[in-house]
Design an enzyme around this catalytic site. Sequence first.
Site, PDB file in Angstrom:
ATOM      1  CB  THR A 136      67.922  31.881  26.198  1.00 17.41           C
ATOM      2  OG1 THR A 136      68.098  33.175  25.610  1.00 17.41           O
ATOM      3  CG2 THR A 136      67.046  31.984  27.438  1.00 17.41           C
ATOM      4  N   GLY A 137      70.166  30.224  24.521  1.00 16.44           N
ATOM      5  CA  GLY A 137      71.046  30.155  23.357  1.00 16.44           C
ATOM      6  C   GLY A 137      72.502  30.110  23.767  1.00 16.44           C
ATOM      7  N   GLY A 138      72.807  29.279  24.757  1.00 13.81           N
ATOM      8  CA  GLY A 138      74.151  29.283  25.329  1.00 13.81           C
ATOM      9  C   GLY A 138      75.138  28.303  24.738  1.00 13.81           C
ATOM     10  CB  SER A 150      77.272  28.478  19.334  1.00 10.96           C
ATOM     11  OG  SER A 150      76.031  29.044  18.930  1.00 10.96           O
ATOM     12  N   GLY A 151      78.643  31.011  20.147  1.00 12.68           N
ATOM     13  CA  GLY A 151      78.718  32.455  19.980  1.00 12.68           C
ATOM     14  C   GLY A 151      78.722  33.253  21.268  1.00 12.68           C
ATOM     15  CE1 TYR A 160      68.713  39.651  14.321  1.00 11.26           C
ATOM     16  CE2 TYR A 160      69.684  41.715  13.570  1.00 11.26           C
ATOM     17  CZ  TYR A 160      69.684  40.635  14.425  1.00 11.26           C
ATOM     18  OH  TYR A 160      70.643  40.526  15.389  1.00 11.26           O
TER      19      TYR A 160
END
Length: 247
Positions: A12-14, A16-17, A148
Amino acid sequence: MDDLKNKVAVITGGNSGIGYATAKQLKEQGATIIITGRRKEAIEKAASELGVTAIVADQSNVGDTENLVAKVKQDFGHVDILFINAGITTKGNIEEATEELFDSVMDINFKGAYFTLSRFIPILKDGASVVFLSSNTASMSYAGTSIYSSSKAGLNSVVKIAALELAPRKIRVNSVSPGPTETEIMKKMGLDEAAVKTLMSAIVDTIPLKQMGTTKDVAKMVSHLSSDASKFITGADFIMDGGMVLA
């Protein structure tokens, strides 16, 4: 480098970064990769560059996650590696916090990550590996990071309980907790090159090893936790911060 051959990995969230770097690393080791993200254009661009599959899904939306699981099951049958990486960061004092900010962070970082694991469990193959992206801030106390840090500390509790619940199926659940890592987030903050250099220098001064981490460092750790080399490791959190938590 093909020790992950025939493994199906969802990240997941692949786009960037750390997510992007991990997709690249796992693919180099032979895995079949599916990356997800909220922004269609960004996730499809990353998938094209990497030569992997892209599925648009917002981790903060449980309905999106359920659709993602159904699509992965239909197209790939099962999942061997699940890297729950998507997340956002924020800063602000408790006194100034808004409900909107609290919800936006928790919806992605905690609730979204929690239900990503929850909904994927039925299609995780026995012996699969789950890795959460946490943060060294879950183990430290800094003013202005309450929302956070709490979202990541909550994840670390889930990791331990999930490790126990899934142990009968030999599914391992661990987390990686980076400290300062060189990613595009600095540019997203709107800082110019000089400001980024000043900020990074100040951060490095707080790290005993006197260097920033890299996305490749984290990707290699996720790769290790996804392989048979770590088949006796579960419920563990790996802090990767150059010694910051010790200082």
